[in-house]
Design an enzyme around this catalytic site. Structure first.
Site, PDB file in Angstrom:
ATOM      1  N   HIS A 197      17.646  37.096  14.430  1.00  0.00           N
ATOM      2  CA  HIS A 197      17.406  38.040  13.344  1.00  0.00           C
ATOM      3  C   HIS A 197      18.041  39.372  13.734  1.00  0.00           C
ATOM      4  O   HIS A 197      17.492  40.095  14.553  1.00  0.00           O
ATOM      5  CB  HIS A 197      15.908  38.192  13.117  1.00  0.00           C
ATOM      6  CG  HIS A 197      15.576  39.150  12.021  1.00  0.00           C
ATOM      7  ND1 HIS A 197      15.659  38.799  10.699  1.00  0.00           N
ATOM      8  CD2 HIS A 197      15.199  40.447  12.044  1.00  0.00           C
ATOM      9  CE1 HIS A 197      15.330  39.839   9.958  1.00  0.00           C
ATOM     10  NE2 HIS A 197      15.047  40.850  10.753  1.00  0.00           N
ATOM     11  N   ASP A 231      18.992  42.873  12.589  1.00  0.00           N
ATOM     12  CA  ASP A 231      18.823  43.870  11.530  1.00  0.00           C
ATOM     13  C   ASP A 231      20.144  44.597  11.320  1.00  0.00           C
ATOM     14  O   ASP A 231      20.748  45.109  12.273  1.00  0.00           O
ATOM     15  CB  ASP A 231      17.695  44.828  11.915  1.00  0.00           C
ATOM     16  CG  ASP A 231      16.340  44.135  11.840  1.00  0.00           C
ATOM     17  OD1 ASP A 231      15.998  43.661  10.745  1.00  0.00           O
ATOM     18  OD2 ASP A 231      15.654  44.029  12.869  1.00  0.00           O
ATOM     19  N   ASP A 260      11.840  38.764   7.238  1.00  0.00           N
ATOM     20  CA  ASP A 260      11.323  40.052   7.720  1.00  0.00           C
ATOM     21  C   ASP A 260      11.184  41.124   6.648  1.00  0.00           C
ATOM     22  O   ASP A 260      10.787  42.240   6.951  1.00  0.00           O
ATOM     23  CB  ASP A 260      12.262  40.570   8.831  1.00  0.00           C
ATOM     24  CG  ASP A 260      11.655  41.705   9.627  1.00  0.00           C
ATOM     25  OD1 ASP A 260      10.421  41.710   9.770  1.00  0.00           O
ATOM     26  OD2 ASP A 260      12.396  42.585  10.095  1.00  0.00           O
ATOM     27  N   HIS A 320      16.738  45.639   4.740  1.00  0.00           N
ATOM     28  CA  HIS A 320      15.290  45.896   4.804  1.00  0.00           C
ATOM     29  C   HIS A 320      14.832  46.937   5.826  1.00  0.00           C
ATOM     30  O   HIS A 320      13.623  47.091   6.038  1.00  0.00           O
ATOM     31  CB  HIS A 320      14.514  44.579   4.950  1.00  0.00           C
ATOM     32  CG  HIS A 320      14.722  43.854   6.246  1.00  0.00           C
ATOM     33  ND1 HIS A 320      15.478  42.723   6.338  1.00  0.00           N
ATOM     34  CD2 HIS A 320      14.259  44.079   7.492  1.00  0.00           C
ATOM     35  CE1 HIS A 320      15.476  42.276   7.592  1.00  0.00           C
ATOM     36  NE2 HIS A 320      14.730  43.091   8.308  1.00  0.00           N
TER      37      HIS A 320
HETATM   38 ZN   LIG Z   1      14.346  42.785  10.308  1.00  0.00          ZN
END
Ligand SMILES: [Zn+2]
Length: 1009
Positions: free
Chosen positions: A265, A267, A377, A581
């Site tokens: 994951h 970001d 997430d 996000h």
């Molecule tokens: Zn995230």
């Protein structure tokens, strides 16, 4: 028997820590290292290798925050090592710690020819020598690009720190270089370490009542007995032998089935800027393809087309290797979105474009059609998503974030999620409650015990791998997956794709339970408000994109103007990136938000250029003043989606003075503004009813203490309401202008922040506008702007994508009480039967609605408040300091249809330009409930016109849409602009479509030319 269990467990711990962990490498030889510090921002390989390098020694501090050091590693491979029969590796100690991979320094190794070898991360710091391609001369010669990324999180204490902005982060080196060595791996010791890790992890999860727990303990004890601590290497084979029996015991027949899919994951920006995300992606993906070379059954799920698009642009050689792994079925694109966006705040069309851009990229580059939405997430999931994903050809939905709820536990892990329009999508929450699993005994056992569908379904998904630049899945995780394939007491793990999981889950659970409506995250409620300028930039960009596409498409059809498809695509993609996000929610470091604001300014400038040139092409040269109305509703006599000569309004606004305040009256509404600038009365002539509650006020500002327990930029905790400063007093209330636009100016001081409010009423307007200009200088405060309304509303309606969501205003149960701060797009509406009030905004998302019953008259006051600004100090210590302009309107006597119209009105100002001819709209829509959300030329370059509309009132709505230009046919398409069968209620004509849409139904039409 005497119980010595704890003694044996402690004996194992110490043996592992002090002997086994130190014994993986038989020998190591330091290599010569020289280095070059990049003066500022990262440079490409070709530039880096031309620099002057100087010797670097082990123990040397290096790495100012955000700096990059290139290392040149040279040496000679000794002949005896080549023939040792063992695996040879390079081990790089850049100075990382074992904790928090992804939140510290990282490196990537480059071959001399400029190709990427593999990344170097705290838990993945080796490089197989065979990847170096060493020639007959045995010369070792390669480069490492080491990034000194600071740990902005600082142990998740949420203390303000200067690291998130290069300008304040300082120059002090963060890391101590530990050298680069050639090392001989003892494979037997390494395998033993993996045996012990899996068995000990499982043992600790088993109840002490079970024989199995003790069998494992005694096997581990036998391993300890047969091993010589002074000769771990020489006795490792015997140690493995001692464990072979307990490792070969098969899983229970009823063991929980886990599909383990590799994942990282990453970001797209957060505690690092976008530029670093690009390098994080290159590092992680290079690890992944290297691991795939050695493990052909290892499958990696990769979301976010944007991240692969970066790899294509900046690391084309790596991109080609990824393509091969995609073709082999190992590297699996998932999610079908441009980024893993927030889903609370992106507007309707933007949410659709996340899937259009994402899926198109994956199809174009890899020939892959993603069938699952992948949002592990994001901070809550809008009730519009099921229909949006289904319209994008997606069958399944995945998240796990709702496990972060502060109060209520979601009742399901596998279920049908039903959206506001009735669309259902098969949904799974991995019960491991993580998207960064190590496949540890604890995580696997938690997945099994936590899984709420037991007895009906018995399979779950576990994404494993270090995220955020931690390097992705490791060989240790793959070793754990192999050992738990069938292991007594453990869930049964198989590596596979998300698709293979969803197919299995859906087959064994054909009629799962249903969850209706939004999936509200009971956490991170401050993300609707933090970093106001980023939110404003998003809202502004979404509406400019609408205008630019509409007028450019109109100019292309009417005047044959060139349609700027490539430029619009590029701008869309940038807007979509910034809906990631942690960007749009305002939870990133200062650097990220500075980048975002600069990008929004550039986006606005380029879109204004497209809009102006399109309008100019449409009206031609002339002296008549034309007004362009890009809204989907007629406005001031100008038809929707059209331009016409400006219409004059009959009468100016009447103004009178009253007790130091003013009364503004335009014949549609009448507002009383008192000597403190409060709106003490607001009445619409159509209903004749007073909107403001007796003794209450509109335009009531309140400043709250805002000190959440954790996650400062993310969270508002409910106790913020316990401390409030009432900001009713004004320094001055003056009339600035009269005539067709009456403006009353109110000067206030909010804490230490000067605020100028311009309360305006225009002739012909059904709403009162409050423009707030504030120089925000607060710290850890929340500013609310409230309207105390004489309405008995048991629920509020908030605009979301392609519709609205109702939320109770009461707190009967913990589920409602947890929704003390809610997200709305352009408007929020409260009503009792027959009467309602709409509050609209141009850049605000956070709201709250409370209710009180008045003692005096038994009536109910419903208070709608907007969260204008916050001032959290972490991760950006100066969040939202400075000047802001925030526009709010209030429309009394408003039904939902009026609220919808008001939302567009507040966000889409008409434009004026002089010219020669009016512009007829491309489409006439007969029924205002059917709202045109986008008009554009088709993605395929055919010149066809695509129009997307939706039922906006939550009713069954019937109408007609007719093209006013020559068309050769009309088709219904999905969000990807592929022709689909016309749904029930949609009747295609030659140049028009008769429609009966269900509540909130989205319809995309292609008018062929
Ligand atoms: Zn995230």
């Amino acid at each position: 028997m005497h119980d010595d269990r704890h003694l044996t467990e402690a004996r194992l711990d110490r043996f592992v820590r002090e002997r086994l962990d130190q014994a993986s490498y038989l020998r190591s030889l330091p290599l010569a290292v020289s280095g070059w510090d990049v003066p500022d921002e990262p440079v490409p390989f070709s530039e880096a290798i031309l620099q002057q390098y100087r010797p670097v020694t082990s123990g040397e501090p290096w790495g100012a925050p955000w700096s990059t050091r290139w290392l040149h590693i040279t040496g000679q491979l000794p002949e005896d090592l080549l023939s040792s029969g063992h695996r040879l590796e390079i081990v790089a100690e850049l100075g990382y710690s074992d904790e928090m991979p992804g939140f510290q320094c990282e490196g990537i190794a480059w071959h001399r020819d400029g190709s990427i070898l593999k990344a170097l991360s705290p838990r993945n710091k080796y490089l197989p020598v065979e990847r170096l391609g060493i020639g007959a001369d045995g010369a070792i010669d390669f480069y490492i690009e080491a990034a000194a990324n600071p740990d902005v999180a600082q142990g998740w204490t949420f203390q303000p720190n200067p690291l998130g902005d290069k300008a304040t982060a300082g120059k002090k080196p963060l890391y101590v270089f530990g050298g680069v060595a050639l090392a001989v791996l003892d494979e037997t010791v390494w395998e033993l370490r993996q045996d012990v890790w899996t068995l000990a992890g499982l043992m600790h999860e088993l109840p002490t009542e079970l024989p199995r727990r003790h069998e494992i303990l005694r096997a581990l004890e036998r391993m300890l007995d047969v091993m010589d601590p002074d000769d771990v290497s020489g006795t490792a084979a015997a140690g493995r032998e001692a464990l072979a029996g307990v490792l070969s015991q098969p899983a229970y027949a009823s063991a929980h089935q886990i599909v383990a899919t590799g994942h990282a994951h990453i970001d797209s920006a957060w505690l690092w800027p976008v530029r670093e995300t690009i390098r994080k992606c290159a590092r992680t993906f290079s690890n992944v393809v290297a691991l795939m070379d050695e493990h052909p059954d290892f499958v990696f799920s990769c979301s976010s087309a944007q991240q692969l698009s970066w790899i294509k642009e900046f690391y084309p050689e790596l991109f080609e290797r990824i393509k091969l792994k995609v073709a082999a079925g190992q590297f699996v694109p998932v999610g079908g979105m441009w980024v893993e966006s927030d889903t609370n705040m992106p507007g309707s069309e933007a949410m659709a474009r996340q899937f259009l851009e994402g899926k198109s990229f994956f199809r174009r580059e890899f020939g892959v059609d993603c069938k699952e939405a992948w949002l592990p997430d994001s901070f809550g999931y809008s009730g519009a998503l099921p229909q949006i994903v289904a319209s994008a050809g997606i069958d399944w939905f995945l998240t796990q974030k709702i496990s972060w709820n502060q109060v209520n536990v979601m009742p399901h892990h596998t279920f049908q999620w039903e959206g506001i329009d009735g669309t259902r999508v098969f949904t799974h929450f991995p019960p491991a409650d993580t998207y960064n699993s190590e496949l540890s005994g604890r995580e696997l056992a938690h997945a099994q015990s936590n899984y709420r569908e037991k007895g009906r379904s018995n399979v779950s998904l576990v994404p494993f791998g270090w995220g955020d630049g931690g390097g992705g899945p490791t060989r240790e995780m793959i070793a754990a997956a192999r050992r738990t394939g069938s292991l007594e007491g453990s869930p049964a793990v198989r590596m596979g794709s998300a698709k293979s999981f969803f197919e299995q889950a859906q087959a064994e659970y054909p009629a799962p339970p249903v969850w209706l409506g939004e999936m509200y995250l009971e956490l991170h409620r401050g993300t609707y408000t933090s970093q106001s300028n980023t939110k404003k930039g998003n809202r502004r960009s979404e509406h400019l994109l609408r205008e630019a596409e509409l007028w450019a498409a109109t100019a292309a059809v009417r005047k044959g103007s060139a349609y700027p498809a490539a430029e619009l695509k590029r701008l869309w993609q940038l807007v979509l990136l910034q809906q990631f996000h942690d960007i749009l929610p305002g939870s990133s470091i200062a650097w990220v938000h500075q980048d975002a604001e600069r990008n929004y300014a550039a986006i606005a400038q380029q879109l204004e250029g497209i809009i102006t040139s399109s309008m100019r092409a449409l009206v031609g040269e002339g002296d008549t003043q034309f007004t362009f109305n890009a809204a989907p509703h007629e406005r001031s006599g100008i038809p929707a989606l059209a331009a016409a000569p400006a219409v004059s309004v009959d009468a100016p606004v009447e103004i009178s003075e009253l007790d130091g305040g003013y009364v503004l009256d335009n014949g549609i509404i009448r507002a009383v503004i008192d000597s403190n600038g409060l709106v003490t009365s607001l009445m619409d002539y159509a209903s004749g009813r007073e909107a403001i509650a007796p003794g209450g006020a509109g335009n009531h500002l309140e400043l709250h203490r805002d000190t959440p327990n954790a996650w400062d930029a993310w969270d508002i905790d409910e106790f913020y309401r316990h401390n409030v400063t009432d900001c009713r007093e004004a320094r001055s209330v003056t009339l600035e202008s009269a005539g067709w636009d009456a403006v009353v100016v109110v000067e206030r001081l909010i804490g230490a922040s000067p605020l100028t409010q311009r309360i305006s009423l225009s002739a012909g307007s059904p709403s009162l506008t409050i423009s707030n200009h504030i120089d925000w200088q607060e710290s850890q405060k929340l500013l609310k702007l409230g309207f105390e309304l004489d309405v008995r509303a048991d629920r509020s309606a908030s605009e979301t994508q392609f519709g609205h969501v109702f939320r109770p205003t009461h707190t009967n149960t913990s589920w409602e009480a947890a929704k003390f701060e809610i997200c709305a797009h352009r408007w929020i509406h409260v009503a009792e039967a027959g009467y309602g009030v709409a509050v609209s905004n141009a850049a605000t998302y956070g709201h709250d609605v409370t209710r009180a019953v008045r003692e005096a008259d038994g009536g109910t006051t419903t208070t709608v408040r907007l969260s204008l600004l916050r001032a959290p100090k972490s991760p950006d210590p100066f969040t939202d300091r400075g000047e802001h302009e925030l526009v709010v309107t209030i429309r009394p006597g408003a039904q939902i249809a009026d609220a919808v119209e008001e939302g567009y009105r507040t966000n889409l100002a008409p434009r004026s330009i002089s010219g020669a001819e009016a512009v007829e709209p491309l489409f006439s829509v007969f029924n205002a409930a059917l709202v045109v959300e986008a008009v554009k030329l088709a993605e395929d370059g055919s010149g066809d016109v695509v129009v997307r509309l939706y039922e906006s009132l939550g009713e069954r709505s019937t109408g007609l849409i007719r093209a006013t230009f020559p068309v050769t046919g009309v088709e219904v398409t999905n969000l990807l602009e592929e022709t689909v069968e016309a749904p029930v209620g949609v009747l295609l004509g030659a140049d028009s479509v008769e429609l009966t849409l269900r509540p909130f139904q989205i319809l995309t039409l292609r008018f062929k030319r």
